[in-house]
Design a protein around this motif. Structure first.
Motif, PDB file in Angstrom:
ATOM      1  N   MET A   1     -14.056   2.152  -3.529  1.00 45.74           N
ATOM      2  CA  MET A   1     -14.362   3.282  -2.358  1.00 45.74           C
ATOM      3  C   MET A   1     -12.217   2.477  -1.518  1.00 45.74           C
ATOM      4  SD  MET A   1     -16.793   3.430   1.092  1.00 45.74           S
ATOM      5  CE  MET A   1     -16.153   4.149   2.666  1.00 45.74           C
ATOM      6  N   LEU A   2     -12.136   3.595  -0.576  1.00 46.40           N
ATOM      7  CA  LEU A   2     -10.674   2.708  -0.598  1.00 46.40           C
ATOM      8  C   LEU A   2     -10.614   2.865   1.367  1.00 46.40           C
ATOM      9  CD1 LEU A   2      -8.246   4.528  -1.937  1.00 46.40           C
ATOM     10  CD2 LEU A   2      -8.770   2.306  -2.258  1.00 46.40           C
ATOM     11  N   PHE A   3      -9.751   1.739   1.403  1.00 46.81           N
ATOM     12  CA  PHE A   3     -10.364   1.521   2.931  1.00 46.81           C
ATOM     13  C   PHE A   3      -9.234   2.358   3.914  1.00 46.81           C
ATOM     14  CE2 PHE A   3     -12.158  -2.358   3.150  1.00 46.81           C
ATOM     15  CZ  PHE A   3     -11.873  -3.277   2.400  1.00 46.81           C
ATOM     16  N   ASP A   4      -9.652   2.863   5.301  1.00 43.37           N
ATOM     17  CA  ASP A   4      -8.997   3.677   5.783  1.00 43.37           C
ATOM     18  C   ASP A   4      -7.294   3.378   5.807  1.00 43.37           C
ATOM     19  OD1 ASP A   4     -10.769   5.141   5.766  1.00 43.37           O
ATOM     20  OD2 ASP A   4     -11.477   4.406   8.428  1.00 43.37           O
ATOM     21  N   PHE A   5      -7.204   2.057   5.509  1.00 39.39           N
ATOM     22  CA  PHE A   5      -5.852   2.478   5.454  1.00 39.39           C
ATOM     23  C   PHE A   5      -4.979   2.439   4.326  1.00 39.39           C
ATOM     24  CE2 PHE A   5      -1.897  -1.575   4.351  1.00 39.39           C
ATOM     25  CZ  PHE A   5      -1.324  -0.996   5.851  1.00 39.39           C
ATOM     26  N   PHE A   6      -5.281   2.966   3.799  1.00 40.44           N
ATOM     27  CA  PHE A   6      -4.704   3.657   2.171  1.00 40.44           C
ATOM     28  C   PHE A   6      -4.839   4.913   2.388  1.00 40.44           C
ATOM     29  CE2 PHE A   6      -6.463  -1.077   0.538  1.00 40.44           C
ATOM     30  CZ  PHE A   6      -4.914  -1.360   0.261  1.00 40.44           C
ATOM     31  N   PRO A   7      -4.185   5.423   1.389  1.00 43.01           N
ATOM     32  CA  PRO A   7      -4.405   7.155   1.527  1.00 43.01           C
ATOM     33  C   PRO A   7      -4.901   7.632   0.524  1.00 43.01           C
ATOM     34  CG  PRO A   7      -2.221   5.844   0.403  1.00 43.01           C
ATOM     35  CD  PRO A   7      -2.492   4.675   1.399  1.00 43.01           C
ATOM     36  N   SER A   8      -5.218   8.602   0.078  1.00 38.31           N
ATOM     37  CA  SER A   8      -6.553   8.867  -0.840  1.00 38.31           C
ATOM     38  C   SER A   8      -6.114   8.274  -2.143  1.00 38.31           C
ATOM     39  CB  SER A   8      -5.504  10.463  -1.051  1.00 38.31           C
ATOM     40  OG  SER A   8      -4.979  10.745  -1.519  1.00 38.31           O
ATOM     41  N   GLN A  10      -5.947   9.218  -5.267  1.00 40.59           N
ATOM     42  CA  GLN A  10      -4.375  10.115  -6.140  1.00 40.59           C
ATOM     43  C   GLN A  10      -3.692   9.043  -5.480  1.00 40.59           C
ATOM     44  OE1 GLN A  10      -7.047  11.963  -4.908  1.00 40.59           O
ATOM     45  NE2 GLN A  10      -8.617  12.623  -6.379  1.00 40.59           N
ATOM     46  N   LEU A  11      -3.447   9.641  -4.389  1.00 39.46           N
ATOM     47  CA  LEU A  11      -1.867   9.028  -3.903  1.00 39.46           C
ATOM     48  C   LEU A  11      -1.361   7.385  -4.146  1.00 39.46           C
ATOM     49  CD1 LEU A  11       0.859  10.011  -2.461  1.00 39.46           C
ATOM     50  CD2 LEU A  11      -0.484   9.606  -0.768  1.00 39.46           C
ATOM     51  N   THR A  12      -2.523   6.617  -3.869  1.00 40.58           N
ATOM     52  CA  THR A  12      -3.185   5.257  -3.944  1.00 40.58           C
ATOM     53  C   THR A  12      -2.246   5.121  -5.631  1.00 40.58           C
ATOM     54  OG1 THR A  12      -4.082   5.215  -1.531  1.00 40.58           O
ATOM     55  CG2 THR A  12      -4.150   3.711  -4.183  1.00 40.58           C
ATOM     56  N   TRP A  13      -3.415   5.559  -6.373  1.00 51.08           N
ATOM     57  CA  TRP A  13      -2.713   5.818  -7.570  1.00 51.08           C
ATOM     58  C   TRP A  13      -1.230   5.405  -8.162  1.00 51.08           C
ATOM     59  CZ3 TRP A  13      -4.151   2.294 -11.893  1.00 51.08           C
ATOM     60  CH2 TRP A  13      -3.271   2.699 -13.239  1.00 51.08           C
ATOM     61  N   TYR A  14      -0.818   6.733  -7.787  1.00 51.29           N
ATOM     62  CA  TYR A  14       0.721   7.552  -8.200  1.00 51.29           C
ATOM     63  C   TYR A  14       1.765   6.400  -7.763  1.00 51.29           C
ATOM     64  CZ  TYR A  14       4.847   9.994  -7.678  1.00 51.29           C
ATOM     65  OH  TYR A  14       5.682  10.496  -7.655  1.00 51.29           O
ATOM     66  N   LEU A  15       1.151   6.105  -6.261  1.00 46.73           N
ATOM     67  CA  LEU A  15       2.381   5.522  -5.796  1.00 46.73           C
ATOM     68  C   LEU A  15       2.585   4.093  -6.240  1.00 46.73           C
ATOM     69  CD1 LEU A  15       1.596   6.310  -1.605  1.00 46.73           C
ATOM     70  CD2 LEU A  15       3.747   6.117  -3.123  1.00 46.73           C
ATOM     71  N   ALA A  16       0.499   3.003  -6.578  1.00 49.14           N
ATOM     72  CA  ALA A  16       0.757   1.653  -7.172  1.00 49.14           C
ATOM     73  C   ALA A  16       1.665   1.753  -8.789  1.00 49.14           C
ATOM     74  CB  ALA A  16      -0.502   1.647  -6.918  1.00 49.14           C
ATOM     75  N   LYS A  17       1.378   3.201  -9.565  1.00 51.09           N
ATOM     76  CA  LYS A  17       1.383   2.714 -11.290  1.00 51.09           C
ATOM     77  C   LYS A  17       3.319   3.372 -11.440  1.00 51.09           C
ATOM     78  CE  LYS A  17       1.058   6.836 -13.037  1.00 51.09           C
ATOM     79  NZ  LYS A  17       0.600   7.863 -14.134  1.00 51.09           N
ATOM     80  N   THR A  18       3.687   4.062 -10.164  1.00 50.87           N
ATOM     81  CA  THR A  18       4.980   4.572 -10.336  1.00 50.87           C
ATOM     82  C   THR A  18       6.405   3.334 -10.226  1.00 50.87           C
ATOM     83  OG1 THR A  18       4.887   6.828  -9.588  1.00 50.87           O
ATOM     84  CG2 THR A  18       7.074   5.780  -8.722  1.00 50.87           C
ATOM     85  N   PHE A  19       5.388   2.260  -8.980  1.00 49.00           N
ATOM     86  CA  PHE A  19       5.967   0.907  -8.299  1.00 49.00           C
ATOM     87  C   PHE A  19       6.301   0.134  -9.798  1.00 49.00           C
ATOM     88  CE2 PHE A  19       6.045  -2.641  -5.326  1.00 49.00           C
ATOM     89  CZ  PHE A  19       7.088  -2.889  -5.409  1.00 49.00           C
ATOM     90  N   ALA A  20       4.543  -0.074 -10.392  1.00 48.01           N
ATOM     91  CA  ALA A  20       4.600  -1.222 -11.367  1.00 48.01           C
ATOM     92  C   ALA A  20       5.337  -0.760 -12.722  1.00 48.01           C
ATOM     93  CB  ALA A  20       2.725  -1.218 -11.883  1.00 48.01           C
ATOM     94  N   VAL A  21       5.388   0.815 -12.752  1.00 47.04           N
ATOM     95  CA  VAL A  21       6.459   0.965 -14.146  1.00 47.04           C
ATOM     96  C   VAL A  21       7.544   0.397 -13.265  1.00 47.04           C
ATOM     97  CG1 VAL A  21       8.106   2.440 -15.226  1.00 47.04           C
ATOM     98  CG2 VAL A  21       5.252   2.606 -14.933  1.00 47.04           C
ATOM     99  N   ARG A  22       8.210   0.728 -11.962  1.00 46.33           N
ATOM    100  CA  ARG A  22      10.113   0.354 -11.815  1.00 46.33           C
ATOM    101  C   ARG A  22       9.360  -1.072 -11.783  1.00 46.33           C
ATOM    102  NH1 ARG A  22       9.680   5.444 -11.647  1.00 46.33           N
ATOM    103  NH2 ARG A  22      10.819   6.567 -10.104  1.00 46.33           N
TER     104      ARG A  22
END
Length: 366
Positions: A1-8, A10-22
């Motif tokens: 369960m994500l805290f309210d500080f994080f987005p949804s 799906q969006l959290t996973w997308y941003l984190a994955k994109t950032f990690a790949v970079r």
């Protein structure tokens, strides 16, 4: 369960994955280029040693690679932040996220979480891999890339004073109570400083107090006679373990527990340890600097891409990140000659740029 500080999710996973790949892509590019340049500079010295060839070049690359990864991982996080956010800004993804009600901090939250994982991984990697490769590489460089005939952390040509007497050894290996002296010479001197007896031994181990000899022979100057001594003969009771630790400690080659023991030994002997204490704290604050990079580079991800200021924002984010590294190195240099207390030298740049990055983000985007 994500805290309210994080987005949804799906969006959290997308941003984190994109950032990690970079991060991985930028780190791979930097390390590959720098390793090639470094190898070009060292190839002549490596191949100059008799018998060295391609395997030794590969060995050097394997020992140098962890050092480059540890050094340039925070830079990679900074550049990956700028690349990721600038691309999302140019593609209006940041605008879409802000239109959905996300604040700048919520957009950065997945990046900060990824950077925290990178920092923890970097700390473990430095402690388990980088220290060992650094110790081995320096021992290899000391013999001009020849054959290492001793343990990487062993010391050569050591000597210790025991009052008027002197204990010498060709090699000292091991740490603490497991210390071993090889090819030992012990000089017993009278009150006038003249040698009364000379004892030579193949090996000596710590006997608490003193050092127990093995394969020893004693030469008495007054009678000019030599005779063997029984194994276990103890000499130099005044040479303690704390005294044997009085050496040039290399903090880059020692993990935190070992560096702690070295600092304690030096302090007990009244030696100055400010520089080593600063390096001790920097072993924690250094990897943690990866968490700062998304905050310092975040300025590149906001503002209207069509305004023509995207490049200027990217340059500003890069300047903030590199300014941190400059101030961090300057603070460590100040600590080395007593200008800053060790704790302040290691942590002041981190908190200073944490406040700077947060201020820039709040004033411009929140």
């Amino acid at each position: 369960m994500l805290f309210d500080f994080f987005p949804s999710r799906q969006l959290t996973w997308y941003l984190a994955k994109t950032f990690a790949v970079r991060i991985i892509a930028v780190l791979g590019m930097l390390v590959l280029v720098l390793l090639m340049l470094d190898l070009l500079g060292e190839t002549g010295d490596i191949l100059a040693a008799p018998g060295n060839g391609e395997p030794e070049l590969l060995r050097y690359a394997s020992l140098r690679l962890p050092q480059l990864i540890a050094r340039f991982l925070p830079y990679s996080v900074l550049l990956a932040t700028i690349i990721t956010l600038a691309a999302m800004n140019a593609n209006s993804e940041v605008v879409a996220m802000k239109a959905a009600g996300l604040s700048a901090h919520q957009i950065l939250a997945p990046l900060l979480l990824t950077a925290a994982v990178v920092a923890a991984t970097s700390f473990a990697f430095n402690e388990r891999v980088v220290t060992r490769s650094t110790m081995t590489l320096k021992a290899w460089q000391e013999v001009d890339y020849g054959t290492i005939t001793r343990e990487p952390d062993a010391r050569t040509n050591v000597y210790f004073n025991d009052g008027n007497d002197v204990l010498m050894a060709s090699v000292m290996s091991g740490r603490g109570a497991r210390s071993v002296l090889t090819r030992v010479t012990y000089y017993e001197r009278d009150d006038a400083g003249m040698i009364a007896r000379q004892i030579r031994a193949d090996r000596a181990t710590f006997a608490n107090p003193g050092w127990a000899l093995e394969g020893a022979r004693v030469f008495t100057v007054a009678t000019a006679t030599e005779k063997p001594l029984p194994d276990g003969t103890v000499v130099a009771p005044g040479v303690t373990l704390a005294q044997t630790e009085l050496r040039r400690v290399d903090p880059d080659s020692e993990p935190l527990p070992q560096l702690t023991d070295s600092i304690d030994a030096l302090e007990s002997a009244g030696r100055r340890t400010a520089e080593l204490e600063a390096k001790w704290w920097h072993k924690i604050s250094g990897p943690l600097s990866a968490v700062l990079m998304p905050l310092l580079g975040a300025v590149a991800g906001f503002g209207l891409a069509r305004s023509g200021q995207l490049l200027a924002r990217a340059v500003l984010g890069m300047a903030l990140g590199f300014a941190y590294f400059v101030v961090d190195n300057a603070a460590l240099a100040m600590a080395s000659f007593g200008g800053y207390p060790p704790l302040l030298a290691a942590w002041a740049p981190f908190f200073l740029f944490l406040f700077v990055g947060e201020t820039v983000l709040v004033r411009t985007e929140e």
